[in-house]
Design an enzyme around this catalytic site. Structure first.
Site, PDB file in Angstrom:
ATOM      1  CD1 TRP A 103      53.026   5.535  58.583  1.00  0.00           C
ATOM      2  CD2 TRP A 103      54.803   4.377  59.287  1.00  0.00           C
ATOM      3  NE1 TRP A 103      53.254   5.861  59.904  1.00  0.00           N
ATOM      4  CE2 TRP A 103      54.336   5.168  60.354  1.00  0.00           C
ATOM      5  CE3 TRP A 103      55.918   3.578  59.488  1.00  0.00           C
ATOM      6  CZ2 TRP A 103      54.940   5.175  61.615  1.00  0.00           C
ATOM      7  CZ3 TRP A 103      56.528   3.576  60.732  1.00  0.00           C
ATOM      8  CH2 TRP A 103      56.044   4.368  61.777  1.00  0.00           C
ATOM      9  CG  ASP A 173      50.477  -0.006  56.288  1.00  0.00           C
ATOM     10  OD1 ASP A 173      49.537  -0.040  57.115  1.00  0.00           O
ATOM     11  OD2 ASP A 173      51.581   0.524  56.540  1.00  0.00           O
ATOM     12  CE  LYS A 197      49.090   4.295  64.042  1.00  0.00           C
ATOM     13  NZ  LYS A 197      49.949   3.728  63.023  1.00  0.00           N
TER      14      LYS A 197
HETATM   15  C1  LIG Z   1      51.348   3.472  62.665  1.00  0.00           C
HETATM   16  C2  LIG Z   1      51.623   2.974  61.305  1.00  0.00           C
HETATM   17  C3  LIG Z   1      52.652   2.053  61.053  1.00  0.00           C
HETATM   18  C4  LIG Z   1      53.614   1.566  62.116  1.00  0.00           C
HETATM   19  O1  LIG Z   1      53.032   0.685  62.994  1.00  0.00           O
HETATM   20  P1  LIG Z   1      53.896  -0.162  64.068  1.00  0.00           P
HETATM   21  O2  LIG Z   1      52.846  -0.957  64.756  1.00  0.00           O
HETATM   22  O3  LIG Z   1      54.577   0.830  64.946  1.00  0.00           O
HETATM   23  O4  LIG Z   1      54.868  -0.994  63.320  1.00  0.00           O
HETATM   24  C5  LIG Z   1      52.784   1.593  59.754  1.00  0.00           C
HETATM   25  N1  LIG Z   1      51.978   2.007  58.760  1.00  0.00           N
HETATM   26  C6  LIG Z   1      50.998   2.902  58.968  1.00  0.00           C
HETATM   27  C7  LIG Z   1      50.132   3.341  57.840  1.00  0.00           C
HETATM   28  C8  LIG Z   1      50.790   3.412  60.254  1.00  0.00           C
HETATM   29  O5  LIG Z   1      49.813   4.312  60.459  1.00  0.00           O
END
Ligand SMILES: *Cc1c(COP(=O)(O)O)cnc(C)c1O
Length: 362
Positions: A103, A173, A197
């Protein structure tokens, strides 16, 4: 009869049963209004109450200080990958990205479509079996911001604590560990997390942004991409994802009833301990590639010593009602996602299966 499985999906992920039941019960007639919350105007009283309760609960549960704004947007983390540099990365400046997995690779790639972004040392050389140690991080003190991924969902690594970025604004993030434990937001310039999540269904993304950082952000970009514009309108600048925010509100109420961020932290530690004990304790049948200090409390990844048995392992687990444990397609193996809604009992059930599988195939 409804049959519910034990859901270890990596995202979208399990939701608390009571949250789904409440949504079902209110689906056709929300609080006696004769319509679903989805059918309400986002400018009406019924929806506004939900909207502001969700924002207030986020603030309360995470002790978000007044120095920071809470913004709710659509678009997920990928939207944030673009929106962060659009707002914060001016020409002539450079951002630092600490690249710790799939990511963060995506995040820096997107930032480079906007401006100058550097992969900050240390270079983990795509061997993402750990996150950097605090003493290894070498951030550029002049960086526009430093971007980290607090929990690496694919690789199963996590910072045990927020790294110290000094005077550099820290951008995080937090998609896969937001509200899984308390967080000191006074140390964070900007955090973002897609709901799917730990917080609710896909469709809403939470931003926590320091107000001075937001005030200094670029204004020469379209309004719809400006965090400051959304914050000034209480995330009602345009139609928000009302149903996703309603479900998130319900999840946040559940988190509060379960002891808040501290309660989640206790629950998540107990689950991770049970899982890693099962991984480490089965006479070498399983192997966790992640260095112990970097092991994620959210996503436990491991291999079977005999990798040829992994498909059977996943299949047998599914036959016993445990789904979602196949590793990400880029890394293979097994991944057990233990987000807030997954119960300690769920993980103990899996650990029991793992011990049994090891006895039969060890
Ligand atoms: C799931 C995830 C993403 C991607 O999320 P989207 O909503 O599909 O863009 C990005 N970073 C992390 C750490 C994630 O767990």
């Amino acid at each position: 009869m409804t049959r519910r499985v034990i859901n270890f999906n990596a995202g979208p992920a399990a939701l608390p049963l009571t949250v789904l039941e409440q949504a079902r019960d209110e689906l056709l007639d929300f609080e006696g209004t004769g319509m679903s919350i989805m059918e309400h105007s986002h400018r009406g009283k019924a929806y506004e109450a939900v909207h502001f309760e969700a924002m207030a609960l986020l603030r309360e549960l995470l002790a978000i200080p007044d120095s920071h704004a809470v913004v709710l947007l659509q678009g997920g983390a990928h939207h944030a990958f673009a929106l962060v540099p659009l707002n914060l990365l001016r020409a002539g400046t450079r951002a630092d990205y600490v690249v710790t997995g799939n990511w963060s690779e995506r995040a820096i790639e997107e930032a480079r479509t906007v401006g100058d972004a550097r992969a900050a040392p240390p270079d983990l050389a795509r061997r993402y079996t750990r996150v950097p140690r605090p003493d290894e991080l070498a951030l550029d003190p002049a960086a526009a911001y430093a971007h980290i991924t607090t929990n690496n969902t694919v690789e199963g690594t996590q910072y045990a604590a927020l790294p110290d970025a000094g005077a550099v604004p820290l951008v995080a993030d937090m998609c896969s560990d937001f509200l899984s434990r308390p967080c000191d937001f006074s140390r964070v310039a900007l955090a973002y997390a897609g709901a799917q999540k730990n917080l609710g269904p896909a469709g809403v993304t939470v931003y926590v942004v320091r107000k001075d950082v937001m005030a200094a952000a670029r204004t020469d970009i379209p309004n719809v991409f400006r965090l400051g514009v959304h914050a000034a309108h209480d995330s009602l600048y345009n139609t928000p994802p009302t149903f996703a925010i309603y479900l998130m509100r319900n999840v946040l109420r559940w988190v509060k009833a379960e002891g808040g961020a501290e309660g989640m932290a206790r629950r998540n530690r107990a689950k991770a301990e049970a899982l890693y004990a099962a991984v480490d304790g089965a006479a070498g049948c399983y192997r966790c590639p992640v260095e112990p200090a970097s092991r994620s409390l959210m996503n436990g990844v491991f291999r079977l010593r005999d990798e040829a048995l992994e498909d059977l392992f996943v299949k047998e687990a599914a036959a016993q009602g445990m789904v979602g444990i196949k590793g990400h397609r880029s890394v293979g193996g097994v991944r057990v996602s233990m987000y807030n809604a997954v119960s300690p009992e769920d993980v103990r059930t899996l650990a029991g299966f793992m011990a049994d599988f090891a006895r039969r195939h060890g």
